[in-house]
Scaffold this active site. Structure first.
Site, PDB file in Angstrom:
ATOM      1  CG  ASP A  35      -1.954  -1.037   1.195  1.00 19.80           C
ATOM      2  OD1 ASP A  35      -1.923  -1.839   0.233  1.00 19.80           O
ATOM      3  OD2 ASP A  35      -2.787  -1.090   2.120  1.00 19.80           O
ATOM      4  CG  ASP A  39      -0.609   5.161  -0.029  1.00 18.27           C
ATOM      5  OD1 ASP A  39      -1.541   4.891  -0.805  1.00 18.27           O
ATOM      6  OD2 ASP A  39      -0.638   4.915   1.198  1.00 18.27           O
ATOM      7  CB  SER A  84     -36.753  -5.321 -12.924  1.00 17.48           C
ATOM      8  OG  SER A  84     -36.638  -6.111 -11.800  1.00 17.48           O
ATOM      9  CG  LEU A  85     -33.026  -9.834 -14.014  1.00 16.56           C
ATOM     10  CD1 LEU A  85     -31.877 -10.419 -13.205  1.00 16.56           C
ATOM     11  CD2 LEU A  85     -33.011 -10.387 -15.432  1.00 16.56           C
ATOM     12  CD  GLU A 115     -24.100 -12.976 -15.388  1.00 19.86           C
ATOM     13  OE1 GLU A 115     -23.759 -13.391 -16.500  1.00 19.86           O
ATOM     14  OE2 GLU A 115     -24.084 -11.784 -15.062  1.00 19.86           O
ATOM     15  CE  LYS A 117     -31.653 -10.741  -8.982  1.00 19.05           C
ATOM     16  NZ  LYS A 117     -31.516  -9.637  -8.033  1.00 19.05           N
ATOM     17  CG  ASP A 119     -28.814  -8.192  -2.416  1.00 19.58           C
ATOM     18  OD1 ASP A 119     -29.549  -7.478  -3.129  1.00 19.58           O
ATOM     19  OD2 ASP A 119     -29.169  -8.638  -1.314  1.00 19.58           O
ATOM     20  NE  ARG A 138     -33.833  -1.134 -11.647  1.00 18.65           N
ATOM     21  CZ  ARG A 138     -35.050  -1.420 -12.106  1.00 18.65           C
ATOM     22  NH1 ARG A 138     -35.249  -1.587 -13.389  1.00 18.65           N
ATOM     23  NH2 ARG A 138     -36.052  -1.539 -11.287  1.00 18.65           N
ATOM     24  CD  GLU A 180     -26.844  -4.834  -8.663  1.00 14.57           C
ATOM     25  OE1 GLU A 180     -27.062  -4.638  -9.884  1.00 14.57           O
ATOM     26  OE2 GLU A 180     -27.742  -4.931  -7.818  1.00 14.57           O
ATOM     27  CE1 TYR A 232     -26.321  -6.154 -14.786  1.00 14.93           C
ATOM     28  CE2 TYR A 232     -25.273  -6.554 -12.673  1.00 14.93           C
ATOM     29  CZ  TYR A 232     -26.240  -5.946 -13.422  1.00 14.93           C
ATOM     30  OH  TYR A 232     -27.135  -5.124 -12.819  1.00 14.93           O
ATOM     31  CE  LYS A 297     -27.373 -11.738 -16.973  1.00 11.99           C
ATOM     32  NZ  LYS A 297     -26.269 -10.798 -16.860  1.00 11.99           N
ATOM     33  CE  LYS A 321     -34.970 -12.258  -5.011  1.00 12.04           C
ATOM     34  NZ  LYS A 321     -34.467 -10.902  -4.836  1.00 12.04           N
ATOM     35  CB  CYS A 412     -23.072  -0.029  34.735  1.00 10.16           C
ATOM     36  SG  CYS A 412     -22.048  -1.376  34.114  1.00 10.16           S
ATOM     37  CB  CYS A 415     -19.682  -1.386  37.889  1.00  7.66           C
ATOM     38  SG  CYS A 415     -20.162   0.066  36.950  1.00  7.66           S
ATOM     39  CB  CYS A 430     -20.717   1.793  32.113  1.00  7.08           C
ATOM     40  SG  CYS A 430     -19.856   1.720  33.691  1.00  7.08           S
ATOM     41  CB  CYS A 435     -17.067  -0.601  34.617  1.00  9.86           C
ATOM     42  SG  CYS A 435     -18.290  -1.853  34.184  1.00  9.86           S
TER      43      CYS A 435
END
Ligand code: IVH
Length: 672
Positions: A35, A39, A84-85, A115, A117, A119, A138, A180, A232, A297, A321, A412, A415, A430, A435
C-alpha cells in the site's frame, strides 16, 4: 505553459503504472506492491500534476476523489431502458423458463450463462472515447440519477479503458457498461460499527449500505465506503456488440472490469444451470459480498434480440432467488451488555431457532433507538435474519405478546454505577473507568489474535481473573504467577504453564499490535500500523499533539482527538509505564542496529516533498533517533521545505532556523 516532453512521458508512465496496480488490487485481488509503495506512486503523480496543472485529465488516477459535493443528482434518461428481472424460487420454475424460451425460439437445445446475482445497486456507466463520462443509477428504469462523481471513487471502475484492447475486440470507443455496485460484508460491518460509535444510523444490510453510499452528496463519503463494481452487461449504440453473452463477460474482463466471469458458468442445458444454482447455495457464504441468487441468461445475443422484453423484464433472462435466511422466534428477555468502551448494547434472548444452519439464541438489538423503532416487548414474536452479518439481527416484530416493555438502563448492569448518555450519541455508556465488565472486554481485546495474540485466553479464564481481582489492569497480566493460575477452574499445571509462556511471548509483539491492543477508540488494526510506522515508538505517540496526529494519512480529527484523550488520562499513562517495565516492545522493530545520528535534533516538515511522503521522511528522522515536531520554534533544528510550503517556512526564516530541501535532508540523514 506547456510541460516538457520528458514530464509528459513520466506522467503517462506513472498513470499506466498506477492503473495497473489498481487493477491488480481491486479487480484481480492480487497486488504486487505494498500500500505504501502504491501511495508513493500517487503522491509522485500528484506532485507532477500540481507542478504542471495543464497535464491534469479527468481520467487521471488522482482525480477519483476530486469531485465536489453537490446539491442533488440531476435526472438522466437511459439510452436503453434498464429493466428488472423476473424472479423464480424453485427449480421447476427454472424449467418452465427453459420450456418457454425453447418454444418461442423453436429450438430443442439452448446454451445459458448462469452467473452470480449481486445484491447491490445497479449502475450504468457511459464511456466516451474510452473514458468514463457518466454514471447513472437505475432509477425507475427509464430515468436515473447522475452519480458520476461518486462512481469515479469506486476503484474497480476503470476511469479509462485501453483503446487497443477495445479495437482488438472490435468495439467502438463509446459504449455503456451495466453492473452492480456492492459493499463487502466486512466493509458493511466496519461501517455499522463506525455509525454506532459516531451516533449515525445503522444500515440494515450491505445492499442498503451500498445504495446509500452511492447516493450521498459528498464523493469523499462514497470513497470511504470501499464499494466494488461488478460488470455484467455491455451495450454500444443500443445493442450488445458481440455474438454471445459469454463473449460479453470475457470482453468486460479483458477491458479490466471486475466482471461476473469469475463466478459464472457457460451451461449446455438448464440442468447444468440448476446444478450451478445448487452449488452456489452453500458456497455463497464464502464470498466476501452478498449474492441473493443466480441469474440465468440465454447465451446467444441474436436470440436475446429475438426474444425481446416485456415492459418490466427481459424474456431472455430470469433470476433464481435463494430463500432468505430468516426465521421466526420469540423474545424471552432483553439484557444489556457492557462493551470495552463502556457502550451498553441491548441483547434479545431468544427461544433458540435454526437460521441458515446455525442455532441462534441471542441477537443484538444494537441500541435503544432500535428497540423503539421495532416497538419490541418481551414475549413478542419476531423475524430474525442472517444477512450480511454473520451475527443475526432482528428484522421486525410480527406479533406483540403482553410482556413488559424494556427500559433504557439507568445503571450499569455490571458495576451498578449510573449510566451516561451524551446528546450526540445513540449509545448509553458506563463511564466508570474501573467497571469490571469494561475491563474484562479490554483484556479480551488486548489478548485477541490481532492484538497481543495470547493463545488460550478465553471468556471463562478472564471472568475468573477479573472476578478474583488477580488482574486489575492490562499490565497486571504480566505479574501473573503459576500459583495464581493453577487453582483456577479448568486450568491445572500444564495449561497454566502454557498460558504463562504465551504471556511471555506476547512481550515481543510488534508496536503496531500493542497500540491496537490498548483499545483506544477508533484505533483499529490498520491505524495501529500507521501510527507505529509514523511515530516509531509508543512514547512518541503518547506525546503527539493534534497536528502531528492528523499528519498521519487516514487519521482524521476525530481519531486524533480520541488518541490524545487516551494518553492524557493519568491512569493510562501509569499503565504505559507498567507495560514498559514489564518489557513490552515500545519501539518499532528494526532490522539494523539502532542509528542515533540525528539524536537530539528536531525537524519540522512543510510543503510537499518531491519523492518522500511525510510519513517516510518522518520515519527517517525517528529511525535515526531524531524528533519530528509540527510547529517551528527556537528549539527547531531543521525545517525541511517542499513545494507550496506553509507559514512554517516564513516562521523558520524569521527565527533563522536552517532550512533544507529534500536532497539536503536525505544527505543529512545519510540516506541513499
Ligand atoms: S442482468 C435486463 N445480471 O438484479 C436485465 N442483473 O433483480 C439485466 N443484478 O436490475 C440484468 N446481478 O440490478 C443481471 N449478474 C447479473 C445481476 C443483475 C445483479 C441486478 C440488476 C437487476 C436486478 C433485478
Amino acid at each position: 505553459m506547456t510541460a516538457p516532453a520528458s514530464i509528459v512521458r513520466k506522467v503517462d508512465r506513472l498513470r499506466g503504472e498506477i492503473r495497473e496496480h489498481e487493477y491488480r488490487y481491486y479487480v484481480l485481488d492480487d497486488p504486487v506492491i505494498s500500500d505504501r509503495q502504491f501511495d508513493r506512486l500517487i503522491e509522485e503523480l500528484k506532485r507532477l500534476e500540481s507542478e504542471h496543472p495543464e497535464l491534469v485529465t479527468p481520467d487521471s488516477p488522482t482525480q477519483r476523489v476530486g469531485g465536489q459535493a453537490r446539491e442533488g443528482f440531476p435526472p438522466v434518461r437511459h439510452p436503453a431502458p434498464m429493466l428488472s428481472l423476473d424472479n423464480t424460487y424453485g427449480y421447476d420454475e427454472l424449467r418452465d423458463f427453459d420450456r418457454r424460451v425453447k418454444e418461442r425460439a423453436e429450438r430443442s437445445s439452448l446454451e445459458y450463462v448462469a452467473e452470480n446475482k449481486f445484491d447491490g445497486l445497479s449502475l450504468s456507466l457511459l464511456y466516451e472515447g474510452g473514458a468514463l463520462a457518466r454514471a447513472v443509477t437505475r432509477g425507475d428504469g427509464t430515468t436515473g440519477e447522475d452519480v458520476t462523481g461518486n462512481a469515479r471513487t469506486i476503484r474497480s471502475i476503470p476511469l479509462r479503458v485501453d483503446l487497443a484492447a477495445l479495437s482488438k475486440l472490435g468495439l467502438p470507443r463509446d459504449f455503456e457498461v451495466r453492473g452492480e455496485a456492492v459493499m463487502t460484508r466486512k466493509a458493511f460491518e466496519d461501517l455499522n460499527r463506525l455509525q454506532d460509535e459516531s451516533g449515525g444510523r445503522r444500515f440494515a444490510n450491505p445492499r442498503n449500505a451500498a445504495a446509500g453510499s452511492v447516493r450521498v452528496l459528498d464523493p469523499a463519503v462514497t470513497a470511504s465506503r470501499n464499494l466494488a463494481f461488478f460488470a455484467y452487461y455491455l451495450l454500444a449504440a443500443g445493442r450488445v456488440p458481440l455474438p454471445n453473452h459469454w463473449d460479453v463477460l470475457e470482453a468486460l474482463a479483458s477491458l479490466r472490469f471486475l466482471s461476473s466471469l469469475r463466478h459464472a458458468k457457460l451451461c449446455r442445458s438448464i440442468d447444468q444451470a440448476i446444478a450451478y444454482c445448487d452449488e452456489w447455495e452453500s458456497k455463497r457464504a464464502e464470498l466476501p459480498y452478498e449474492i441473493d441468487g443466480i441469474v440465468v441468461k440465454v447465451n446467444s445475443i441474436a436470440l436475446e434480440r429475438e426474444l425481446g422484453s416485456t415492459a418490466k423484464a427481459p424474456r431472455w433472462a430470469v433470476a433464481y432467488k435463494y430463500p432468505a435466511r430468516q426465521e421466526t422466534t420469540v423474545v424471552k428477555d432483553v439484557l444489556w451488555q457492557v462493551g470495552r468502551t463502556g457502550a451498553l448494547t441491548p441483547v434479545a434472548v431468544l427461544e433458540p431457532v435454526q437460521v441458515g444452519g446455525v442455532t441462534v439464541s441471542r441477537s443484538t438489538l444494537h441500541n435503544w433507538d432500535e428497540i423503539e423503532r421495532l416497538g419490541l416487548r418481551v414475549g413478542d414474536t419476531i423475524v430474525i435474519e442472517r444477512a450480511g452479518e454473520v451475527i443475526p439481527h432482528v428484522l421486525k416484530v410480527t406479533r406483540h405478546g403482553h410482556g413488559k416493555k424494556p427500559e433504557p438502563p439507568e445503571r450499569c448492569p455490571e458495576c451498578g454505577r449510573p449510566i451516561h448518555k451524551s446528546p450526540d450519541e445513540v449509545a448509553y455508556r458506563c463511564v466508570n473507568a474501573s467497571c469490571p465488565a469494561k475491563f474484562r472486554e479490554s483484556l479480551l481485546h488486548f489478548a485477541s489474535r490481532h492484538a497481543l495474540d495470547i493463545d488460550g485466553f478465553g471468556d471463562k479464564l478472564v471472568d475468573q481473573l477479573v472476578g478474583k481481582k488477580l488482574v486489575i489492569d492490562l499490565a497486571g497480566l504480566y505479574d501473573l504467577q503459576l500459583a495464581d493460575l493453577e487453582p483456577l477452574e479448568r486450568m491445572g499445571k500444564k495449561s497454566s504453564e502454557n498460558l504463562l509462556a504465551e504471556i511471555e511471548k506476547s512481550k515481543k509483539a510488534s508496536l503496531a499490535r500493542l497500540i491496537y491492543g490498548l483499545g483506544i477508540r477508533f484505533v483499529g488494526e490498520r491505524t495501529g500500523e500507521l501510527l507505529a510506522e509514523h511515530f516509531g515508538s509508543l512514547d512518541a505517540l503518547a506525546k503527539a499533539g493534534d497536528e502531528e496526529l492528523t499528519a498521519v494519512t487516514e487519521v482524521g480529527p476525530k481519531v486524533a482527538a480520541s488518541i490524545a484523550e487516551f494518553f492524557s488520562e493519568k491512569a493510562n499513562r501509569d499503565l504505559l509505564r507498567r507495560l514498559k517495565a514489564a518489557g513490552l516492545r515500545f519501539e518499532q522493530e528494526r532490522q539494523t542496529p539502532r542509528d542515533t545520528s540525528l539524536a537530539g535534533k528536531t525537524f519540522v516538515f512543510t510543503g510537499t516533498l518531491p519523492h518522500l511522503t511525510r510519513e517516510e521522511a518522518g520515519a527517517m528522522v525517528t529511525a535515526r533517533g531524531g524528533k519530528v515536531s509540527s510547529a517551528v520554534s527556537k528549539k527547531t533544528d531543521y525545517v525541511v521545505v517542499g513545494a507550496e510550503p506553509g507559514s512554517k517556512y516564513d516562521k523558520a526564516r524569521e527565527l533563522g532556523v536552517t532550512t533544507l530541501d529534500e536532497e539536503q535532508f536525505k544527505k543529512l540523514a545519510g540516506a541513499p
